[in-house]
Design a protein around this motif. Sequence first.
Motif, short mmCIF file in Angstrom:
data_model
loop_
_atom_site.label_atom_id
_atom_site.label_comp_id
_atom_site.label_asym_id
_atom_site.label_seq_id
_atom_site.Cartn_x
_atom_site.Cartn_y
_atom_site.Cartn_z
N ASN A 126 9.66 -8.71 -73.08
CA ASN A 126 8.50 -8.83 -73.96
C ASN A 126 8.31 -10.29 -74.38
O ASN A 126 9.08 -10.79 -75.21
CB ASN A 126 8.69 -7.94 -75.19
N PRO A 127 7.30 -10.98 -73.86
CA PRO A 127 7.10 -12.40 -74.22
C PRO A 127 6.54 -12.60 -75.62
O PRO A 127 6.46 -13.73 -76.09
CB PRO A 127 6.12 -12.88 -73.15
N PHE A 128 6.17 -11.50 -76.28
CA PHE A 128 5.55 -11.61 -77.60
C PHE A 128 6.47 -11.14 -78.73
O PHE A 128 6.03 -10.99 -79.87
CB PHE A 128 4.26 -10.78 -77.63
N ALA A 129 7.75 -10.89 -78.41
CA ALA A 129 8.66 -10.29 -79.39
C ALA A 129 9.10 -11.26 -80.47
O ALA A 129 9.44 -10.85 -81.59
CB ALA A 129 9.88 -9.71 -78.68
N ASP A 130 9.15 -12.57 -80.17
CA ASP A 130 9.61 -13.58 -81.13
C ASP A 130 10.99 -13.27 -81.68
O ASP A 130 11.27 -13.49 -82.87
CB ASP A 130 8.61 -13.72 -82.30
N GLY A 131 11.85 -12.72 -80.82
CA GLY A 131 13.23 -12.48 -81.21
C GLY A 131 13.44 -11.28 -82.10
O GLY A 131 14.56 -11.05 -82.58
N GLU A 132 12.42 -10.47 -82.33
CA GLU A 132 12.55 -9.31 -83.21
C GLU A 132 13.39 -8.23 -82.53
O GLU A 132 13.10 -7.80 -81.42
CB GLU A 132 11.17 -8.76 -83.55
N ALA A 133 14.46 -7.80 -83.18
CA ALA A 133 15.38 -6.81 -82.61
C ALA A 133 14.67 -5.49 -82.37
O ALA A 133 13.89 -5.03 -83.20
CB ALA A 133 16.57 -6.60 -83.54
N GLY A 134 14.93 -4.88 -81.22
CA GLY A 134 14.33 -3.60 -80.86
C GLY A 134 13.05 -3.72 -80.07
O GLY A 134 12.51 -2.72 -79.60
N TYR A 135 12.55 -4.95 -79.93
CA TYR A 135 11.27 -5.16 -79.23
C TYR A 135 11.42 -6.13 -78.07
O TYR A 135 10.44 -6.74 -77.62
CB TYR A 135 10.21 -5.68 -80.22
N GLU A 136 12.62 -6.24 -77.54
CA GLU A 136 12.88 -7.21 -76.47
C GLU A 136 12.20 -6.83 -75.15
O GLU A 136 11.93 -7.69 -74.32
CB GLU A 136 14.38 -7.35 -76.23
N ARG A 137 11.95 -5.53 -74.95
CA ARG A 137 11.33 -5.06 -73.71
C ARG A 137 9.95 -4.48 -73.98
O ARG A 137 9.65 -4.04 -75.07
CB ARG A 137 12.23 -4.01 -73.04
N MET A 138 9.13 -4.48 -72.93
CA MET A 138 7.74 -4.05 -73.06
C MET A 138 7.38 -3.19 -71.85
O MET A 138 7.84 -3.44 -70.73
CB MET A 138 6.83 -5.27 -73.13
N TYR A 139 6.57 -2.18 -72.08
CA TYR A 139 6.12 -1.29 -71.01
C TYR A 139 4.63 -1.50 -70.76
O TYR A 139 3.83 -1.50 -71.70
CB TYR A 139 6.38 0.18 -71.38
N ARG A 140 4.27 -1.68 -69.49
CA ARG A 140 2.86 -1.80 -69.09
C ARG A 140 2.32 -0.40 -68.81
O ARG A 140 2.74 0.24 -67.85
CB ARG A 140 2.75 -2.68 -67.84
N THR A 141 1.38 0.06 -69.62
CA THR A 141 0.91 1.44 -69.50
C THR A 141 -0.08 1.64 -68.35
O THR A 141 -0.24 2.76 -67.87
CB THR A 141 0.21 1.90 -70.79
N GLY A 142 -0.76 0.58 -67.94
CA GLY A 142 -1.84 0.74 -66.96
C GLY A 142 -3.13 1.24 -67.59
O GLY A 142 -4.11 1.49 -66.89
N ASP A 143 -3.16 1.37 -68.90
CA ASP A 143 -4.36 1.80 -69.62
C ASP A 143 -5.17 0.59 -70.06
O ASP A 143 -4.61 -0.45 -70.43
CB ASP A 143 -3.99 2.64 -70.84
N LEU A 144 -6.46 0.74 -70.04
CA LEU A 144 -7.38 -0.31 -70.49
C LEU A 144 -7.82 -0.01 -71.91
O LEU A 144 -8.24 1.11 -72.21
CB LEU A 144 -8.59 -0.38 -69.56
N ALA A 145 -7.73 -0.99 -72.80
CA ALA A 145 -8.11 -0.78 -74.20
C ALA A 145 -8.49 -2.11 -74.83
O ALA A 145 -8.33 -3.17 -74.22
CB ALA A 145 -6.94 -0.14 -74.97
N ARG A 146 -9.01 -2.04 -76.05
CA ARG A 146 -9.34 -3.27 -76.77
C ARG A 146 -9.21 -3.01 -78.26
O ARG A 146 -9.36 -1.88 -78.74
CB ARG A 146 -10.76 -3.73 -76.44
N TRP A 147 -8.95 -4.09 -79.00
CA TRP A 147 -8.89 -4.01 -80.45
C TRP A 147 -10.31 -3.96 -81.00
O TRP A 147 -11.18 -4.71 -80.56
CB TRP A 147 -8.18 -5.23 -81.04
N LEU A 148 -10.55 -3.07 -81.94
CA LEU A 148 -11.83 -3.01 -82.65
C LEU A 148 -11.78 -3.91 -83.88
O LEU A 148 -10.70 -4.29 -84.33
CB LEU A 148 -12.12 -1.56 -83.06
N PRO A 149 -12.92 -4.28 -84.43
CA PRO A 149 -12.93 -5.18 -85.60
C PRO A 149 -12.15 -4.66 -86.80
O PRO A 149 -11.64 -5.44 -87.59
CB PRO A 149 -14.43 -5.30 -85.93
#
Length: 282
Positions: free
Chosen positions: A172-195
């Motif tokens: 996970n390149p976005f974890a910033d060293g936070e324990a428990g978040y070192e790995r990331m799963y790519r879901t293959g789903d398309l989404a976006r943040w709403l306002p």
Amino acid sequence: ASFSFDASIWEMLQALFNGATLCIPTSETILSYDKFEQYMADHRITITILPPTYAVYLNPERMPDLRILFTGGSAASPELLSKWKNHVTYYNAYGPTENSITTSIWLAPEGPEAGVSISIGRPVPNHRVYMVDAHGQLAPPGIPGELCVSGPGLARGYLHHPELTAEQFMANPFADGEAGYERMYRTGDLARWLPDGNIEYLGRIDHQVKIRGYRIELGEVEAAMLKADRMQEVIVLAHTNSQNQHELVAYYVAEREVTGSELRKQLSEELPNYMVPSYFVQ
């Protein structure tokens, strides 16, 4: 849910951890909408978790004791929301099995402001969600990206499939060293943040096609079509015409007759012209 499906753990523990009665209907009951509604009424069921494509065919008035409905497992529709929002407290949940059990959840607002917009909500505690663009960077709000997840509930990988594990699970390149978040799963789903900080699910990221030189996410077209009145299910495909060019064809199920011209007008107000399907099939 089947006992072999991770959602069954949520269903069972939600009842037992709270001192409630857990009711398990038979397959025969589940396969008949009438029998299922009668089962719900006879057992005075108050909370249930159902797939959206099942719940949309049920009559809320035949289950008078039901007060909370969760849906999950596939995309919910505005038709489902409009049918249930005045009868129950409605939650829409999202979560790939690889990130057991629920990643995000959305509580439908009450009153007229509820509208017809469906969201998969915000990440639940101990989960992180990222929208990642084609360059591996975080996509800004409003811009579609691949939905990636991280957290203590993340699976180790796929048993006896190291190549698939390496493809879908990554550091996970976005974890910033936070324990428990070192790995990331790519879901293959398309989404976006709403306002408002919620997430809009748009479909599968591998449903990307090129029409007249424009790259199109079919899930984005499907999400726009689902906003039509009494629309239930939609799939948009790219077919090759006699000139060997791709054209978009939309197939849909609705509880009333919805014309192609009606859908074309609606989509033209929200999408650029090249994303509006050439053909509509009900």
